[in-house]
Design a protein around this motif. Sequence first.
Motif, short mmCIF file in Angstrom:
data_model
loop_
_atom_site.label_atom_id
_atom_site.label_comp_id
_atom_site.label_asym_id
_atom_site.label_seq_id
_atom_site.Cartn_x
_atom_site.Cartn_y
_atom_site.Cartn_z
N TRP A 113 0.84 -1.21 0.00
CA TRP A 113 0.00 0.00 0.00
C TRP A 113 0.87 1.26 0.00
CZ3 TRP A 113 -4.69 1.39 -1.19
CH2 TRP A 113 -5.22 2.58 -0.71
N ALA A 114 1.96 1.24 0.77
CA ALA A 114 2.89 2.38 0.78
C ALA A 114 3.50 2.59 -0.59
CB ALA A 114 3.98 2.15 1.83
N LEU A 115 3.85 1.50 -1.27
CA LEU A 115 4.41 1.60 -2.61
C LEU A 115 3.40 2.20 -3.59
CD1 LEU A 115 6.90 0.82 -4.40
CD2 LEU A 115 5.69 -1.32 -4.89
N LEU A 116 2.17 1.72 -3.51
CA LEU A 116 1.12 2.22 -4.40
C LEU A 116 0.80 3.68 -4.15
CD1 LEU A 116 -1.18 1.79 -6.47
CD2 LEU A 116 -2.62 1.05 -4.55
N THR A 117 0.62 4.06 -2.90
CA THR A 117 0.21 5.43 -2.59
C THR A 117 1.32 6.43 -2.85
OG1 THR A 117 0.76 5.06 -0.25
CG2 THR A 117 -1.53 4.73 -0.93
#
Length: 390
Positions: A113-117
């Motif tokens: 999620w951190a990578l995506l956001t």
Amino acid sequence: MRRNLRRLWSGEAGITWRAAMLLGLLSSTVSTLFSQLTAARIGRDAAVDWMVVAAIPLRDGALQVDPSGPVILAGILFHQWADFSWAVVFFGLLGRWTGRLGPWTLALVAPAWALLTSATEWLVLVPLLPFRQPIFPLEQPYWIGFLVHATSASLYPLFPYLRDAVAGRRPSPHRRFAAGWSGATVLIGGFLGVLALLGAQGREIAWMGRDPAFDQAYMRRMMAHHRQGIDLARLGAERAQDAHLRALARLIAAAQSGENAVFDQWWRSWFGAASQICAPAEEASMPGMLEPGRIDALRGMPGKAFDAQFVALMTVHHVGAIRMADAAMAEASDLRLRIMAQAIRHGQRGEIALMRGVEGPEAVRVALGDLVLPAGDAAPDRAAADRPAP
């Protein structure tokens, strides 16, 4: 209507939304604190980074030679709003799928999620829509945003406990996990705080290289190179006719002053003395170092002629720094210097693009290109020629 809203807010969906907002406040605050404490450990000036974040909503008005308290606060608040929003999206809007995930599953999902956001912000939301602010991706390498988002998302495993607390479910089956995870977060924060305090007193973690010769020479030379860059940027901030160019000059002065402050702190910590001064002959031999006469001639130029010549001279100066940083990425023996050199190379290539009016999809392309260039392949001459000067 009010009664129905109250029922909705107190139902399962309302509990999930309230827990999501509580987690957003917690995770955004922790990421802000950790970012502040770790900045200088990886070669960043936190005040300058917060100023760049503040420039996303506030535009050129946020860019200052010496970032002020209100601008730094604006950057922090905007960052916290963004982190808060991502938590609410994850657990609120997507709560149908995420609201019942267990702590360990969330710990596994959080990095993705951190990578995506962080990629969504760096590649789309900030440089394109809705903000159309190219300074953020061109000035800050992507990995900085990812680390900030990863820190925020590392608190996501606490959501099941927070949901139980909001719902009044006691004792929560997640209580023991939450206590351990929270305790680990506090311990890490305390450790980072101690490192930050020691660093401010000139006691950073010791130099971890093999042979100090290259590292000392690079730091000494880059500090001298930056000092001339700061003088040139301050002149541009005072004299440029174009308001946006004056703002970019303020950004350049702030960025290089912040980097010199980190260099000085590291030097005092690693080598136990004030940083050495470069002799005039050594300064003259540095790539991109300008003869004093060229800067003096710039001072006397009028109007738009000043702007065009300022961009030309600052580009030459930046190209030299890019070459020096590129060499440090390959040859510096302390990892922290290599990390900082990559950020310097990225920022100065980005500033060349900004001075030439790059924005929109082209800014994304340039930022991505700057990010993935391997050490020793900065191609600074091509960076300087990407676009004609205005």
